[in-house]
Design a protein around this motif. Structure first.
Motif, PDB file in Angstrom:
ATOM      1  N   LYS A 105      22.668  29.226 -49.706  1.00  0.00           N
ATOM      2  CA  LYS A 105      22.855  28.723 -48.352  1.00  0.00           C
ATOM      3  C   LYS A 105      24.311  28.312 -48.180  1.00  0.00           C
ATOM      4  O   LYS A 105      24.938  27.789 -49.106  1.00  0.00           O
ATOM      5  CB  LYS A 105      21.934  27.536 -48.080  1.00  0.00           C
ATOM      6  CG  LYS A 105      21.784  27.190 -46.615  1.00  0.00           C
ATOM      7  CD  LYS A 105      20.457  26.475 -46.351  1.00  0.00           C
ATOM      8  CE  LYS A 105      19.691  27.182 -45.258  1.00  0.00           C
ATOM      9  NZ  LYS A 105      18.349  26.615 -45.031  1.00  0.00           N
ATOM     10  N   VAL A 106      24.842  28.580 -46.995  1.00  0.00           N
ATOM     11  CA  VAL A 106      26.197  28.176 -46.628  1.00  0.00           C
ATOM     12  C   VAL A 106      26.094  27.050 -45.616  1.00  0.00           C
ATOM     13  O   VAL A 106      25.344  27.154 -44.635  1.00  0.00           O
ATOM     14  CB  VAL A 106      26.986  29.356 -46.038  1.00  0.00           C
ATOM     15  CG1 VAL A 106      28.329  28.884 -45.494  1.00  0.00           C
ATOM     16  CG2 VAL A 106      27.176  30.448 -47.074  1.00  0.00           C
TER      17      VAL A 106
ATOM     18  N   LEU B 276      35.953  28.423 -53.908  1.00  0.00           N
ATOM     19  CA  LEU B 276      34.677  29.107 -53.712  1.00  0.00           C
ATOM     20  C   LEU B 276      34.572  30.343 -54.598  1.00  0.00           C
ATOM     21  O   LEU B 276      33.491  30.648 -55.122  1.00  0.00           O
ATOM     22  CB  LEU B 276      34.500  29.477 -52.240  1.00  0.00           C
ATOM     23  CG  LEU B 276      34.372  28.294 -51.285  1.00  0.00           C
ATOM     24  CD1 LEU B 276      34.189  28.781 -49.847  1.00  0.00           C
ATOM     25  CD2 LEU B 276      33.226  27.377 -51.676  1.00  0.00           C
TER      26      LEU B 276
ATOM     27  N   LYS C 137      31.535  30.634 -57.293  1.00  0.00           N
ATOM     28  CA  LYS C 137      30.543  31.707 -57.222  1.00  0.00           C
ATOM     29  C   LYS C 137      30.229  32.319 -58.577  1.00  0.00           C
ATOM     30  O   LYS C 137      29.141  32.861 -58.772  1.00  0.00           O
ATOM     31  CB  LYS C 137      31.019  32.811 -56.261  1.00  0.00           C
ATOM     32  CG  LYS C 137      30.824  32.459 -54.814  1.00  0.00           C
ATOM     33  CD  LYS C 137      30.962  33.656 -53.904  1.00  0.00           C
ATOM     34  CE  LYS C 137      32.383  34.073 -53.727  1.00  0.00           C
ATOM     35  NZ  LYS C 137      32.521  35.098 -52.649  1.00  0.00           N
TER      36      LYS C 137
ATOM     37  N   ALA D 112      25.843  32.903 -52.060  1.00  0.00           N
ATOM     38  CA  ALA D 112      25.309  31.551 -51.915  1.00  0.00           C
ATOM     39  C   ALA D 112      23.873  31.612 -51.402  1.00  0.00           C
ATOM     40  O   ALA D 112      23.538  32.439 -50.554  1.00  0.00           O
ATOM     41  CB  ALA D 112      26.172  30.755 -50.944  1.00  0.00           C
TER      42      ALA D 112
ATOM     43  N   THR E 156      23.018  36.443 -45.864  1.00  0.00           N
ATOM     44  CA  THR E 156      23.360  35.050 -46.142  1.00  0.00           C
ATOM     45  C   THR E 156      22.742  34.096 -45.129  1.00  0.00           C
ATOM     46  O   THR E 156      22.861  34.299 -43.927  1.00  0.00           O
ATOM     47  CB  THR E 156      24.886  34.861 -46.141  1.00  0.00           C
ATOM     48  OG1 THR E 156      25.488  35.889 -46.914  1.00  0.00           O
ATOM     49  CG2 THR E 156      25.267  33.520 -46.722  1.00  0.00           C
TER      50      THR E 156
ATOM     51  N   GLU F 188      32.726  32.076 -48.633  1.00  0.00           N
ATOM     52  CA  GLU F 188      31.399  31.463 -48.679  1.00  0.00           C
ATOM     53  C   GLU F 188      30.269  32.454 -48.377  1.00  0.00           C
ATOM     54  O   GLU F 188      29.132  32.256 -48.799  1.00  0.00           O
ATOM     55  CB  GLU F 188      31.324  30.279 -47.710  1.00  0.00           C
ATOM     56  CG  GLU F 188      31.531  30.618 -46.248  1.00  0.00           C
ATOM     57  CD  GLU F 188      32.987  30.638 -45.812  1.00  0.00           C
ATOM     58  OE1 GLU F 188      33.234  30.724 -44.593  1.00  0.00           O
ATOM     59  OE2 GLU F 188      33.875  30.571 -46.694  1.00  0.00           O
ATOM     60  N   VAL F 189      30.560  33.521 -47.643  1.00  0.00           N
ATOM     61  CA  VAL F 189      29.511  34.487 -47.303  1.00  0.00           C
ATOM     62  C   VAL F 189      29.676  35.805 -48.054  1.00  0.00           C
ATOM     63  O   VAL F 189      28.951  36.766 -47.784  1.00  0.00           O
ATOM     64  CB  VAL F 189      29.455  34.761 -45.785  1.00  0.00           C
ATOM     65  CG1 VAL F 189      29.061  33.503 -45.031  1.00  0.00           C
ATOM     66  CG2 VAL F 189      30.784  35.311 -45.267  1.00  0.00           C
TER      67      VAL F 189
ATOM     68  N   ILE G  13      22.916  30.626 -43.234  1.00  0.00           N
ATOM     69  CA  ILE G  13      24.044  29.778 -42.849  1.00  0.00           C
ATOM     70  C   ILE G  13      23.572  28.636 -41.960  1.00  0.00           C
ATOM     71  O   ILE G  13      22.820  28.845 -41.003  1.00  0.00           O
ATOM     72  CB  ILE G  13      25.117  30.593 -42.081  1.00  0.00           C
ATOM     73  CG1 ILE G  13      25.642  31.746 -42.945  1.00  0.00           C
ATOM     74  CG2 ILE G  13      26.264  29.694 -41.621  1.00  0.00           C
ATOM     75  CD1 ILE G  13      26.456  32.764 -42.167  1.00  0.00           C
TER      76      ILE G  13
ATOM     77  N   ALA H  79      28.444  25.482 -43.185  1.00  0.00           N
ATOM     78  CA  ALA H  79      29.753  25.700 -42.563  1.00  0.00           C
ATOM     79  C   ALA H  79      30.001  24.595 -41.545  1.00  0.00           C
ATOM     80  O   ALA H  79      29.505  24.639 -40.412  1.00  0.00           O
ATOM     81  CB  ALA H  79      29.802  27.076 -41.907  1.00  0.00           C
TER      82      ALA H  79
ATOM     83  N   ALA I  85      27.476  26.754 -50.730  1.00  0.00           N
ATOM     84  CA  ALA I  85      28.915  26.785 -50.471  1.00  0.00           C
ATOM     85  C   ALA I  85      29.261  26.021 -49.202  1.00  0.00           C
ATOM     86  O   ALA I  85      28.569  26.138 -48.177  1.00  0.00           O
ATOM     87  CB  ALA I  85      29.401  28.226 -50.351  1.00  0.00           C
TER      88      ALA I  85
ATOM     89  N   MET J 207      34.219  33.608 -41.266  1.00  0.00           N
ATOM     90  CA  MET J 207      32.992  34.167 -41.822  1.00  0.00           C
ATOM     91  C   MET J 207      32.744  35.582 -41.311  1.00  0.00           C
ATOM     92  O   MET J 207      32.307  36.460 -42.055  1.00  0.00           O
ATOM     93  CB  MET J 207      31.801  33.262 -41.486  1.00  0.00           C
ATOM     94  CG  MET J 207      31.822  31.940 -42.217  1.00  0.00           C
ATOM     95  SD  MET J 207      30.234  31.060 -42.152  1.00  0.00           S
ATOM     96  CE  MET J 207      30.081  30.793 -40.397  1.00  0.00           C
TER      97      MET J 207
END
Length: 377
Positions: A174-175, A99, A103, A172, A10, A147-148, A12, A177, A137, A250
Motif C-alpha cells: 500500500k502507498v 524508497l 523496496k 508496495a 498498486t 512508491e508505485v 494507494i 501518498a 511506502a 505517481m
C-alpha cells in the motif's frame, strides 16, 4: 498485432493526512515491529518525528543509512538493521533514494548474497524465491514516483553504475501518498524533483512502445505538472499544488511502464560520473534532447504543447521548458554544475550502455550522445 501485457496493481491512499492511516493498516495485518527506512537528512527533521507519533503501540526502529544516490551497501545495511530489530515489516519513508532502498531491503534480509546479484541483467541473476516482508511506502518528495514502481535503482559501490532490480514482488502493498509530507521541501528540491516527474511523463508519452493506457496517464500527468510546478516552488505550503505534484509524480512512474528515453540515459550517466541529483540532471538535459527528438515525432510535440497550454504548437514546447526551468530556479548548463570536458568519454560510454534510450523516439548512438552532452555543456 503482437500481444501486450498491462498491469496497474498498486493500492494507494492519497490525500492530506494519509500518513495517519499507516498504523491501522499494519495492525490489520497483524504487524507490530516495523523498520522505517529513510535518509539521513529526513531522520533529523521534525517530519519523521511527527510521522512516528502516529505509530504509537508499534515497536518501531529506524534505519537512516540512505544518503546521496542509493547504493548496494546502503541496502545491505538496511537488511542488517531489519534482522537486528527482528522486524516484521518495512516502511519506506522519503524520496526516491530512500524508497528504492526500502523496496529491496526485504530481498536482502530474506535471501542470500548481495543485492546486486538480484539486478535483472546480472550474469548469474538470483531468483526472488522467498516471501518478502510486508512493505508500505510514503513519499516525501514529488519526483521519482518510486512508491508505485516495481523497480529499484541502486548503484554499485565501486563503479557507481546504476543497476535495476525489477520485479512485481517489490511493489508496495500500500502507498500512503500524503502531500503534507512535502511542505518542508526547500524550493530547489521541489524544482528538481518536479522536473523529474515532468520528464517521466514526457518521455513516457514519447516512447514508441505500444501502451495507450500509459499514454493517457502520461499526458494528464504532464498537464498536471505543467500547471502546478511553479506554484509548488513559489508557495511551498499550497496544498493543491503539492497534491498535484505528488499525483503527477505517481502518474509519471506508472506511465513509464512504457519505458523512458535518452534524457534518462544522460541523467543516469551524469549521476554515475558526476554524482548529480537525478532530477537536476534530467532538467539540465531535457531541452537539448527534446529539441533533437522533435524532428521525428512533431505531432506528439504538438500534443504536449496543447496539454501544457503552450501557444504556438510543438515548436514552442522546448522554449516553454526552458522558461519553466528558469522560473523555478534551475539555471546554467552542465559546465555550471561541475561537469567537465574530461568527463565526456565516460558519460558517453554509460549513456550508450543505459537501457532507457532503447525506447527513445529517435535511435541514439554513442556519437549522438556525444553531441547531446556537448550541446548541453
Amino acid at each position: 498485432m503482437s500481444l501486450s501485457h498491462f498491469s496497474f496493481p498498486t493500492s494507494i491512499v492519497f490525500g492530506a493526512g494519509a500518513r495517519k492511516e499507516v498504523a491501522g493498516h499494519l495492525r490489520d495485518h497483524g504487524l507490530k515491529r516495523p523498520l522505517i527506512v529513510t535518509d539521513r537528512a529526513l531522520a533529523a527533521l521534525p517530519v519523521l518525528a511527527e510521522f512516528r507519533s502516529h505509530l504509537q503501540g508499534l515497536e518501531v526502529a529506524v534505519y537512516d543509512g540512505v544518503f546521496g544516490n542509493p547504493t548496494a551497501s546502503q541496502v545491505m545495511g538496511g537488511a542488517a538493521a531489519f534482522k537486528a530489530h527482528g522486524a516484521d515489516c518495512i516502511i519506506g519513508f522519503g524520496g526516491g533514494a530512500a524508497l528504492d532502498v526500502a523496496k529491496v531491503v526485504g530481498i536482502a534480509a530474506t535471501h542470500e548474497g548481495d543485492i546486486i546479484e538480484y539486478v535483472w541483467d546480472h550474469p548469474q541473476v538470483r531468483p526472488i524465491k522467498n516471501a518478502l516482508p510486508h512493505f508500505v511506502a510514503l513519499p516525501t518528495t514529488s519526483g521519482t514516483g518510486s512508491e508505485v514502481g516495481r523497480s529499484s535503482v541502486v548503484s554499485e559501490n565501486d563503479t557507481h553504475l546504476k543497476r535495476v532490480v525489477f520485479s512485481p514482488k517489490i511493489l508496495a502493498k500500500k502507498v500512503f501518498a500524503d502531500p503534507e509530507l512535502t511542505f518542508a521541501l526547500p524550493p530547489h528540491v521541489t524544482a528538481a524533483t518536479g522536473m523529474d516527474a515532468l520528464t517521466h511523463n514526457v518521455e513516457s508519452y514519447l516512447s514508441p512502445a505500444y501502451h495507450p493506457l500509459c499514454d493517457g496517464i502520461a499526458l494528464e500527468g504532464t498537464r498536471i505538472a505543467a500547471r502546478a510546478l511553479v506554484t509548488a516552488v513559489k508557495e511551498p505550503g499550497n496544498l493543491q499544488a503539492r497534491s498535484d505534484m505528488m499525483m503527477a509524480s505517481m502518474m509519471g512512474a506508472i506511465a513509464f511502464q512504457k519505458d523512458l528515453g535518452a534524457v534518462h540515459s544522460c541523467a543516469h550517466a551524469l549521476g554515475a560520473v558526476c554524482d548529480l541529483h537525478h532530477g537536476l540532471a534530467n532538467a539540465l538535459m531535457i531541452d537539448t534532447v527534446m529539441t533533437w527528438n522533435r524532428e521525428v515525432v512533431p505531432a506528439k510535440f504538438d500534443e504536449l504543447a496543447h496539454v501544457c497550454g503552450v501557444a504556438g504548437g510543438g515548436a514552442a514546447f522546448v522554449p516553454w521548458l526552458q522558461q519553466l526551468k528558469a522560473t523555478v530556479g534551475i539555471t546554467g548548463r552542465l559546465a555550471d554544475h561541475g561537469v567537465k570536458p574530461d568527463h565526456m568519454a565516460r558519460l558517453v560510454q554509460i549513456a550508450t550502455a543505459d537501457i532507457c534510450h532503447q525506447t527513445n523516439p529517435r535511435p541514439c548512438t554513442a556519437a549522438d550522445f556525444e553531441r547531446l552532452f556537448a550541446a548541453a555543456m
